[in-house]
Design a protein around this motif. Structure first.
Motif, PDB file in Angstrom:
ATOM      1  N   ARG A   1     -25.330  31.342  25.604  1.00  0.00           N
ATOM      2  CA  ARG A   1     -25.356  31.376  27.062  1.00  0.00           C
ATOM      3  C   ARG A   1     -25.342  29.967  27.638  1.00  0.00           C
ATOM      4  NH1 ARG A   1     -25.643  34.657  31.135  1.00  0.00           N
ATOM      5  NH2 ARG A   1     -25.721  36.404  29.670  1.00  0.00           N
TER       6      ARG A   1
ATOM      7  N   ALA B   1     -13.636  34.708  34.929  1.00  0.00           N
ATOM      8  CA  ALA B   1     -14.329  33.780  34.025  1.00  0.00           C
ATOM      9  C   ALA B   1     -14.177  34.200  32.567  1.00  0.00           C
ATOM     10  CB  ALA B   1     -15.803  33.704  34.408  1.00  0.00           C
TER      11      ALA B   1
ATOM     12  N   ASP C   1     -26.727  33.613  36.578  1.00  0.00           N
ATOM     13  CA  ASP C   1     -26.231  33.841  35.225  1.00  0.00           C
ATOM     14  C   ASP C   1     -26.538  32.673  34.295  1.00  0.00           C
ATOM     15  OD1 ASP C   1     -24.916  36.427  35.488  1.00  0.00           O
ATOM     16  OD2 ASP C   1     -23.534  35.415  36.835  1.00  0.00           O
ATOM     17  N   GLY C   2     -26.859  31.516  34.875  1.00  0.00           N
ATOM     18  CA  GLY C   2     -27.180  30.349  34.063  1.00  0.00           C
ATOM     19  C   GLY C   2     -28.643  30.235  33.697  1.00  0.00           C
TER      20      GLY C   2
ATOM     21  N   VAL D   1     -22.154  28.705  29.980  1.00  0.00           N
ATOM     22  CA  VAL D   1     -22.225  28.392  31.412  1.00  0.00           C
ATOM     23  C   VAL D   1     -22.096  26.900  31.672  1.00  0.00           C
ATOM     24  CG1 VAL D   1     -23.601  30.432  31.911  1.00  0.00           C
ATOM     25  CG2 VAL D   1     -24.759  28.252  31.432  1.00  0.00           C
TER      26      VAL D   1
ATOM     27  N   LYS E   1     -16.706  36.586  37.880  1.00  0.00           N
ATOM     28  CA  LYS E   1     -17.162  35.232  38.177  1.00  0.00           C
ATOM     29  C   LYS E   1     -18.659  35.140  37.987  1.00  0.00           C
ATOM     30  CE  LYS E   1     -17.071  31.694  41.800  1.00  0.00           C
ATOM     31  NZ  LYS E   1     -16.630  31.360  43.181  1.00  0.00           N
ATOM     32  N   LEU E   2     -19.115  34.023  37.401  1.00  0.00           N
ATOM     33  CA  LEU E   2     -20.532  33.850  37.136  1.00  0.00           C
ATOM     34  C   LEU E   2     -21.242  33.261  38.355  1.00  0.00           C
ATOM     35  CD1 LEU E   2     -20.419  32.402  33.511  1.00  0.00           C
ATOM     36  CD2 LEU E   2     -20.835  34.760  34.210  1.00  0.00           C
TER      37      LEU E   2
ATOM     38  N   ILE F   1     -20.201  33.214  25.781  1.00  0.00           N
ATOM     39  CA  ILE F   1     -21.495  33.893  25.893  1.00  0.00           C
ATOM     40  C   ILE F   1     -21.580  35.084  24.943  1.00  0.00           C
ATOM     41  CG2 ILE F   1     -22.936  35.278  27.442  1.00  0.00           C
ATOM     42  CD1 ILE F   1     -21.962  33.474  29.733  1.00  0.00           C
TER      43      ILE F   1
ATOM     44  N   TRP G   1     -11.490  40.511  28.377  1.00  0.00           N
ATOM     45  CA  TRP G   1     -11.896  39.556  29.395  1.00  0.00           C
ATOM     46  C   TRP G   1     -10.903  39.425  30.542  1.00  0.00           C
ATOM     47  CZ3 TRP G   1     -16.506  40.042  28.473  1.00  0.00           C
ATOM     48  CH2 TRP G   1     -17.091  39.819  27.234  1.00  0.00           C
TER      49      TRP G   1
ATOM     50  N   GLN H   1     -15.799  31.615  29.828  1.00  0.00           N
ATOM     51  CA  GLN H   1     -17.259  31.626  29.830  1.00  0.00           C
ATOM     52  C   GLN H   1     -17.801  32.878  29.151  1.00  0.00           C
ATOM     53  OE1 GLN H   1     -15.231  30.875  32.384  1.00  0.00           O
ATOM     54  NE2 GLN H   1     -16.252  29.632  33.943  1.00  0.00           N
ATOM     55  N   HIS H   2     -17.235  34.029  29.478  1.00  0.00           N
ATOM     56  CA  HIS H   2     -17.719  35.272  28.888  1.00  0.00           C
ATOM     57  C   HIS H   2     -17.438  35.336  27.390  1.00  0.00           C
ATOM     58  CE1 HIS H   2     -19.205  37.643  32.317  1.00  0.00           C
ATOM     59  NE2 HIS H   2     -18.332  36.949  33.033  1.00  0.00           N
TER      60      HIS H   2
END
Length: 320
Positions: A221, A117, A206-207, A225, A201-202, A124, A113, A120-121
């Motif tokens: 997910r 982000a 992505d949400g 997010v 970056k999301l 997810i 990672w 977040q990843h």
């Protein structure tokens, strides 16, 4: 050893406060310019700028590290720069200014990672463990050798916001210890090793929830997010925001609900409301139904899913 601190959002504030509390000589805080906040778009200092002012530190405000910023950095006389989510690239010319370089606190176990982000990843992707590292900043994206790391379990139902807040606190100690180790000449950076993954970056898209995915992937997910960029779906061409799924009923609990048989036949995105005076809203997925916890219809505030379900009555709801 004189320390320049670079950071912008609230997640960087614990590290700044820790460095000061631990007695490091923080000579200034580098952060991004004041930005418009709220509906009235009032220009507001960054969380790091506000904390630095409270601590009595000089504040350098630059949205990008250009020649003027480099001059200001050089004038601080810093021996090392500690950076946490500054929000801009540090060019090679600026990396060379502090004699001891730049130490980056990053919220993942590099090289997993790399990017903007990581937390977040990790949520997810369903990682069981993540952490934080301090590493020597260099021109590549999060490629520098590592000084130290800590690990932390990701709990089921934990949001990226909750996890990031926790890592910001524990990571602040790691950063302070790293700066102390460099000052004492006890640390040697070790090259990264392992599988490289990236965490860009999301974006808002992505949400968006794909209800055809398995329930576990959807839950990850939504939680990943939260709070940013936020989970959402659509109903009647309007966006509906979804709160985190921090708890989910067991199969045994679902079997006790009147009408639970309807859940087994729910199509992906189909909302099934069970219960009486305090109804519970479930949504079909590619595997089994998930229970919504909080919902924000267009133009309204976030509310308990039970209140939302009571409001829709017997309307047929299918999320898209």
């Amino acid at each position: 050893m004189r320390v320049l601190f670079a950071g912008t959002p609230a997640v960087a504030v614990p590290a700044l406060r820790r460095l000061v509390a631990d007695g490091h000589e923080v000579v200034a805080a580098l952060t991004r310019d004041d930005a418009p906040v709220g509906r009235k778009r009032v220009l507001t200092p960054s969380p790091v700028a506000s904390a630095a002012t409270e601590l009595g530190l000089p504040v350098l405000k630059f949205n990008r590290i250009d020649a003027a910023a480099e001059q200001a950095i050089g004038e601080t006389g810093a021996d090392v720069a500690a950076i946490v989510a500054y929000g801009g690239l540090v060019p090679p010319s600026a990396l060379a200014i502090p004699p001891r370089g730049w130490v980056n606190l990053h919220f993942s176990l590099l090289p997993r990672w790399r990017g903007a982000a990581p937390v977040q990843h990790a949520v997810i992707a369903g990682d069981d463990v993540t952490g934080a590292v301090t590493f020597q900043l260099e021109a590549g994206l999060d490629t520098g050798p590592v000084y130290g790391q800590l690990t932390q379990e990701i709990r089921p139902g934990q949001t990226s916001g909750e996890l990031l807040e926790s890592l910001a606190d524990s990571g602040s100690v790691l950063l302070s210890q790293t700066i102390a180790g460099l000052e004492q000449g006890k640390l040697v950076a070790v090259p990264q090793s392992g599988e490289i993954t990236h965490a860009p970056k999301l974006a808002l898209e992505d949400g968006r929830v794909d209800w055809a995915q398995p329930a576990l992937a959807i839950r990850r997910r939504i939680n990943g997010v939260t709070p940013e960029p936020g989970a959402w779906t659509t109903w009647k061409d309007a966006r509906v925001k979804l709160g985190p799924l921090t708890r989910q009923p067991t199969a045994a609990e679902i079997e006790q609900l009147p009408g639970h048989e309807d859940l087994a036949e729910a199509a992906p995105g189909q909302v099934v409301v069970l219960g009486g005076r305090k109804p519970r809203a479930f949504v079909g997925t590619g595997s089994h139904a998930l229970e919504l916890e909080t919902v924000q219809p267009a133009g309204k505030k976030m509310m308990a899913a039970s209140d939302w379900a009571r409001g829709i009555g017997k309307d047929e709801v299918v999320f898209a």
